[in-house]
Design a protein around this motif. Structure first.
Motif, mmCIF file in Angstrom:
data_model
loop_
_atom_site.group_PDB
_atom_site.id
_atom_site.type_symbol
_atom_site.label_atom_id
_atom_site.label_comp_id
_atom_site.label_asym_id
_atom_site.label_seq_id
_atom_site.Cartn_x
_atom_site.Cartn_y
_atom_site.Cartn_z
ATOM 1 N N ASP A 1 59.382 10.704 -1.109
ATOM 2 C CA ASP A 1 59.173 11.266 0.230
ATOM 3 C C ASP A 1 59.013 12.782 0.181
ATOM 4 N N LEU A 2 59.829 13.443 -0.654
ATOM 5 C CA LEU A 2 59.726 14.896 -0.788
ATOM 6 C C LEU A 2 58.399 15.291 -1.408
ATOM 7 N N CYS A 3 57.949 14.502 -2.378
ATOM 8 C CA CYS A 3 56.665 14.779 -3.034
ATOM 9 C C CYS A 3 55.531 14.683 -2.021
ATOM 10 N N SER B 1 51.618 17.591 1.393
ATOM 11 C CA SER B 1 51.021 17.890 2.700
ATOM 12 C C SER B 1 51.011 19.385 2.994
ATOM 13 N N LYS B 2 51.911 20.127 2.331
ATOM 14 C CA LYS B 2 51.997 21.570 2.537
ATOM 15 C C LYS B 2 51.230 22.359 1.470
ATOM 16 N N GLY B 3 50.543 21.640 0.573
ATOM 17 C CA GLY B 3 49.682 22.295 -0.402
ATOM 18 C C GLY B 3 50.380 22.866 -1.618
ATOM 19 N N PHE B 4 51.526 22.289 -2.003
ATOM 20 C CA PHE B 4 52.285 22.841 -3.121
ATOM 21 C C PHE B 4 51.739 22.417 -4.485
ATOM 22 N N PHE B 5 50.880 21.394 -4.530
ATOM 23 C CA PHE B 5 50.386 20.901 -5.806
ATOM 24 C C PHE B 5 48.930 21.287 -6.011
ATOM 25 N N LYS B 6 48.577 21.646 -7.243
ATOM 26 C CA LYS B 6 47.188 21.960 -7.562
ATOM 27 C C LYS B 6 46.347 20.688 -7.606
#
Length: 215
Positions: free
Chosen positions: A154-156, A161-166
């Motif tokens: 869920d955290l992932c 959704s907030k753009g933290f992953f490349k």
């Protein structure tokens, strides 16, 4: 009769789910040495004493003598989301990728590795000479703390959704970063159980031919 050790007995009671859903559900059916990859995984697990095995799919072709857990495999590749593929479980469970050609040694490592929480099995640089790809591959999650595991999923999703992953969408490596609390802007190839022999995911018939000499 010699009574089996409590720890070993607990390992054998863990449920093993082979994930064969998603838009590339053909891959686990590819044959190597005239045996479907998913059938090989089932066989090797049984040879290591594992009895509680299931396949997660909605595809009727996956009738290999173990229960089928119906899951959402209707997603197209464009909107496929890896984090949706983990069939929800409350008991200890090992999730294994269905398109992976596991060596007997890799299966033994996964079965015998103990964890009080969550362990991840993968191949990443530096590779062995026998490895068939030039990039890292995830193979399995062994989960005892299922609550923590699905909270991490869920955290992932939220972080994505907030753009933290490349990488879009995030896959198993990103989930492992969230679980371990490592930086999210790079893939951290540490703190997991490495399987760097010839265990590898099979993308197509060409990969299968390369693996034809292995048993």
């Amino acid at each position: 009769m010699v009574e089996e050790p409590l720890v070993w007995g607990a390992l054998l009671r863990m449920k093993y789910i082979i994930m064969c859903g998603g838009p590339r559900s053909e891959r686990p059916l590819i044959k190597v040495n005239n045996e479907p990859i998913v059938a090989r995984t089932i066989r090797l697990l049984k040879e290591n004493g594992i009895k509680d095995i299931a396949i997660s799919t909605n595809d009727d072709r996956y009738d290999f003598g173990v229960p089928i857990l119906h899951h959402d495999n209707s997603l197209t590749w464009d909107d496929f989301y890896w984090l949706k593929t983990y069939y929800p479980m409350k008991k200890p469970v090992c999730y294994m990728h269905g398109d992976v050609f596991f060596s007997p040694e890799a299966i033994k490592t996964i079965v015998e590795t103990e964890t009080d929480s969550i362990e991840f099995f993968a191949s990443a640089p530096p590779f062995s000479k026998q490895y068939k790809k030039n990039w890292a591959e995830p193979f399995a999650f062994k989960v005892k703390d299922t609550k923590r595991f699905f909270e991490a999923i869920d955290l992932c999703k939220e972080l994505d959704s907030k753009g933290f992953f490349k990488r879009k969408p995030p896959i198993t490596w990103e989930l492992w970063q969230v679980i371990k609390g490592t930086p999210l802007n790079i893939i951290d190839y540490t703190n997991y159980t490495a399987i760097n022999d010839y265990t590898v995911d099979v993308d197509d018939e060409g990969d299968a031919k390369c693996l034809g000499g292995y048993v």
